[in-house]
Design a protein around this motif. Structure first.
Motif, PDB file in Angstrom:
ATOM      1  N   ASN A 117      33.358  34.487  -9.774  1.00 47.26           N
ATOM      2  CA  ASN A 117      33.944  34.038 -11.046  1.00 47.26           C
ATOM      3  C   ASN A 117      35.332  34.594 -11.295  1.00 47.26           C
ATOM      4  O   ASN A 117      36.068  34.091 -12.115  1.00 47.26           O
ATOM      5  CB  ASN A 117      33.030  34.447 -12.210  1.00 47.26           C
TER       6      ASN A 117
ATOM      7  N   GLY B 179      39.986  34.693  -8.222  1.00 44.41           N
ATOM      8  CA  GLY B 179      41.436  34.528  -8.271  1.00 44.41           C
ATOM      9  C   GLY B 179      42.142  35.762  -8.796  1.00 44.41           C
ATOM     10  O   GLY B 179      43.360  35.922  -8.662  1.00 44.41           O
TER      11      GLY B 179
ATOM     12  N   ASP C 265      39.195  29.071  -2.048  1.00 49.84           N
ATOM     13  CA  ASP C 265      40.542  29.276  -2.613  1.00 49.84           C
ATOM     14  C   ASP C 265      40.989  28.131  -3.503  1.00 49.84           C
ATOM     15  O   ASP C 265      42.033  28.235  -4.155  1.00 49.84           O
ATOM     16  CB  ASP C 265      41.565  29.451  -1.472  1.00 49.84           C
TER      17      ASP C 265
ATOM     18  N   ASN D  39      38.834  26.695  -5.786  1.00 49.79           N
ATOM     19  CA  ASN D  39      37.991  26.697  -6.974  1.00 49.79           C
ATOM     20  C   ASN D  39      36.965  25.560  -7.012  1.00 49.79           C
ATOM     21  O   ASN D  39      36.653  25.029  -8.074  1.00 49.79           O
ATOM     22  CB  ASN D  39      38.882  26.617  -8.234  1.00 49.79           C
TER      23      ASN D  39
END
Ligand code: P6P
Length: 340
Positions: A46, A49, A126, A128
């Motif tokens: 979650n 990033g 990467d 999402n």
């Protein structure tokens, strides 16, 4: 007054444990440990990033695929949670070349082994897009104290339990111990997986087909003929079907399980055994789909009947709504008969 009691995963596991008169709680404990590992993985997924676990770890796994940092993290969380569980004698992971035997006193007495893909869909991390964890639980064959590949190389029909976690718009754990398939959604406000999809049955007539059509020139004519069938106009059979492909097995499978469809990763000229791994991708998904009323084959035989010969062996996969898998097999067999 209607009280909608929330049923947590742990409550459900304990309640359904009563379905197994000889259950002594080991399997229940194991499922709870996997759910705990999933929460740890979810926490990092979650915020992938925000912390330095994006991008490639600079190395590759036994299959020569770039290993993303989150792959390694997920592998470590699953392995550590199962090691301290005391209910697992050893694991096989997509991210480990060989089996990992747990040599502490409690694990040596454990009666289960677990095969897992710690983070399925790595190429989507990467950007999402939803990814997942897949697990398959076998009862050991060797006597207490011994754990080797014999305990792992079992056909899927010997599975005791199997399931997956999907890290998507919400995080869900879907599993079966043989009596139906149930889905649990993680409620972040209480940190619990709560029963949200009881007794999942996949629609027998599908209307979605999932396949990576960029391999068109590498598929067999029978597979291409089935794809054409899915695209043809025929109102009576609801065609053309919808084409949906995410590129994460867990996500494509989960959508088809709920909405009805077929997922295919056939053999290609460059991958004559397909790409997906039998032990920790095809078998657990085939176990689930059959418990949900669907079907899974490798194009010739039932996935769950395949006798494994290698830990990381691959298998072609046709899985989902029974009517579509059967129709796909007709096209594949037709081509084989035509070739005779
Ligand atoms: P392709 C992800 O890398 C994965 O192992 C499965 O989750 C997915 O179904 C498949 O590979 C996608 O492979 O060749 O279509 O990119």
């Amino acid at each position: 007054m209607v009280i909608n009691k929330v049923i947590t995963l742990n409550e459900f596991i304990l309640e359904t444990q009563k379905d197994f008169p000889y259950a002594s709680g080991e399997l229940s404990g194991l499922l709870g440990d996997i759910a705990f590992a999933a929460k740890l993985i979810n926490r990092s997924v979650n915020k992938a990033g925000l912390i330095d676990i994006l991008g490639n770890a600079g190395n590759s796994n036994i299959h020569g695929e770039e290993v993303k940092k989150l792959d390694i993290y997920a592998h470590e969380q699953m392995t550590n949670c199962l090691r301290v569980s005391g209910e697992c004698a050893g694991i096989a992971s997509e991210e480990a070349d060989g089996i990992v035997v747990f040599d502490d006193e409690r694990s040596r007495k454990a009666q289960y082994v677990v095969c897992f893909d710690p983070l399925d869909g790595s190429s989507n991390i990467d950007v999402n897009i939803s990814i997942g964890t897949i697990f398959a639980i076998y009862r050991k064959i060797n006597p207490v104290g011994i754990c080797d590949e014999l305990d792992f190389l079992q056909p899927g029909k010997q599975l005791v339990a199997a399931g997956y976690v999907i890290y998507g718009s919400s995080t869900m754990m879907v599993y079966s111990t043989g009596n139906g398939v149930n889905g649990f959604t993680l409620d972040p406000s209480i940190g619990e997986f709560c029963l949200s999809h009881p007794n999942i049955q996949t629609p027998p007539k599908g209307s979605i087909y999932s396949v990576n059509e960029s391999y068109w020139n590498k598929f067999s004519p029978g597979v291409n003929n089935f794809i054409r069938y899915c695209k043809d106009n025929d109102k009576a059979t609801g065609r053309p079907f919808n084409s949906r492909y995410i590129g994460t097995l867990v996500s494509d499978f989960h959508r088809n399980l709920i909405k009805g469809g077929i997922f295919m990763y056939p053999a290609t000229t460059s991958h004559p055994n397909g790409k997906l791994r039998l032990m920790y991708e095809c078998n657990p998904m085939a176990f689930l789909v059959e418990k949900a009323g669907g079907m899974a084959t490798d194009g010739a035989q039932r996935i769950l009947d395949i006798q494994p010969t290698a830990l990381h062996q691959r298998s072609p996969l046709f899985i989902g709504a029974t009517d579509l898998v059967r129709k796909a097999m007709e096209f594949v067999y037709e081509e084989q008969y035509a070739a005779l």
